[in-house]
Design a protein around this motif. Structure first.
Motif, mmCIF file in Angstrom:
data_model
loop_
_atom_site.group_PDB
_atom_site.id
_atom_site.type_symbol
_atom_site.label_atom_id
_atom_site.label_comp_id
_atom_site.label_asym_id
_atom_site.label_seq_id
_atom_site.Cartn_x
_atom_site.Cartn_y
_atom_site.Cartn_z
ATOM 1 N N PRO A 109 -3.099 1.725 -2.665
ATOM 2 C CA PRO A 109 -2.232 0.554 -2.508
ATOM 3 C C PRO A 109 -1.571 0.512 -1.137
ATOM 4 N N LEU A 110 -1.612 -0.670 -0.537
ATOM 5 C CA LEU A 110 -1.010 -0.884 0.768
ATOM 6 C C LEU A 110 0.476 -1.158 0.562
ATOM 7 N N VAL A 111 1.293 -0.152 0.811
ATOM 8 C CA VAL A 111 2.747 -0.290 0.680
ATOM 9 C C VAL A 111 3.315 -0.558 2.067
ATOM 10 N N SER A 112 3.717 -1.789 2.302
ATOM 11 C CA SER A 112 4.200 -2.177 3.630
ATOM 12 C C SER A 112 5.685 -1.899 3.811
ATOM 13 N N GLU A 113 6.439 -1.901 2.712
ATOM 14 C CA GLU A 113 7.874 -1.647 2.793
ATOM 15 C C GLU A 113 8.322 -0.807 1.597
ATOM 16 N N ARG A 114 9.228 0.124 1.870
ATOM 17 C CA ARG A 114 9.910 0.896 0.830
ATOM 18 C C ARG A 114 11.394 0.653 1.036
ATOM 19 N N VAL A 115 12.025 0.002 0.078
ATOM 20 C CA VAL A 115 13.416 -0.417 0.255
ATOM 21 C C VAL A 115 14.311 0.250 -0.777
ATOM 22 N N ALA A 116 15.582 0.424 -0.416
ATOM 23 C CA ALA A 116 16.558 0.998 -1.335
ATOM 24 C C ALA A 116 16.879 0.008 -2.449
ATOM 25 N N LEU A 117 17.384 0.528 -3.562
ATOM 26 C CA LEU A 117 17.726 -0.329 -4.699
ATOM 27 C C LEU A 117 18.720 -1.408 -4.283
#
Length: 322
Positions: free
Chosen positions: A286-294
């Motif tokens: 999977p191409l995960v472009s962003e990992r953001v906080a809750l």
């Protein structure tokens, strides 16, 4: 615990609110999970707007796809049942529906594997019967659903044409492995597909967009081709001309992945085993472009709703390791 809740329908960035709520309690045949990562899907935006086919009672927590950890330490993939979705620190799920998270994927990637890749696998293999050497046309190829279909098409030995909107998304589609990338904003989809295929057209079309994308697909689908209708991200539901399907000899087929859980639940596990093996081989990721906080989830859901993201945007609650 903290959980995002929707108290009234509207745009995600306006109606999602981070609340303090009690931790859920598991009932019979259920397990409580710590959320390690929650993938944002376009249906989460539709849920906020009140435009999805399911309308949970207000207030509800969006988030239909997570990677979580059980009390005994197992890393699993789950689809939390609304109204208590996955944009929270803890969820409760039916134990029978849990799937093991593939060891080859980290938490964010595992959270993004289930719905999009299962939809792609069922659409391309069970419905369209995609064969090695055929040409696959994927609309919104740089998005979450489209990028999964591109990878699955390449893994199946197909030649993949990706349709995108804009140069940034064109670069993403190229990096995903598309053999031809068409920018719908500046290029003629029909002419480019026919030129690339020597006039034949695409054997399989994977369409999560609807509207104008479907209309153009019908004009460049091959003899005995198959158009797989996956969704209507454009907001426009097309009315296909059945006489056109008749004279051109192509098939229009729908794909509602959720029905398999009701009609053929064993097929979900078989598909997951196939996807796990493909992930182990490196054929899909999977191409995960962003990992953001809750705390930043509402803005992230709004970006997905606005169609400005590529790949997947995944929420990582505070304290989650990966």
């Amino acid at each position: 615990m903290q959980a995002w809740q929707v108290h009234e329908n509207g745009e995600p960035g306006e109606v999602m609110r981070l609340d303090e709520v009690p931790e859920p309690e598991a009932g019979p045949a259920q397990l409580k999970l710590k959320v390690l990562a929650a993938n944002i899907n376009f249906p989460d935006a539709l849920l906020c707007r009140g435009q999805y086919q399911v309308r949970p009672p207000l207030p509800f927590t969006p988030g239909v796809e997570i990677c979580g950890r059980t009390a005994d330490g197992r890393r699993v993939i789950a689809n939390p049942a609304l109204p208590h979705g996955g944009f929270a620190e803890y969820v409760v799920v039916d134990e029978a529906t849990l799937l093991p998270a593939p060891p080859a994927l980290d938490d964010a990637e595992a959270a993004a594997l289930h719905i999009g890749y299962q939809t792609g696998w069922f659409g391309l293999h069970r419905r369209a019967r995609l064969q090695a050497g055929e040409t696959l046309l994927v609309h919104a190829a740089a998005g979450g659903v489209g990028s999964a279909a591109v990878q699955l098409g390449k893994a199946a030995g197909a030649t993949v044409i990706g349709v995108v909107g804009g140069p940034d998304k064109a670069r993403t589609a190229t990096e995903l492995g598309c053999d031809l990338v068409i920018d719908r904003r500046s290029e003629d989809i029909i002419a480019k597909v026919k030129e690339f295929t020597g006039g034949k057209g695409a054997d399989v079309v994977y369409d999560p967009v609807g509207g104008d994308a479907y209309a153009k697909s019908a004009k460049c689908v091959a003899f005995e081709g198959r158009i797989v209708v996956v969704g209507f991200a454009s907001g426009a539901i097309p009315s296909p001309a059945l006489n056109h399907a008749l004279v051109k000899n192509y098939t229009i087929m729908g794909l509602h992945w959720g029905l398999y859980a009701q009609k053929d639940p064993a097929s979900i596990g078989r598909c997951h085993a196939e996807l796990t093996e493909l992930a182990a081989q490196g054929a899909i990721k999977p191409l995960v472009s962003e990992r953001v906080a809750l705390k930043d989830a509402a803005a992230a859901v709004q970006r997905v709703a606005d169609g400005v993201t590529t790949g997947r945007v995944v929420i990582i609650p505070e304290g989650a390791a990966r």
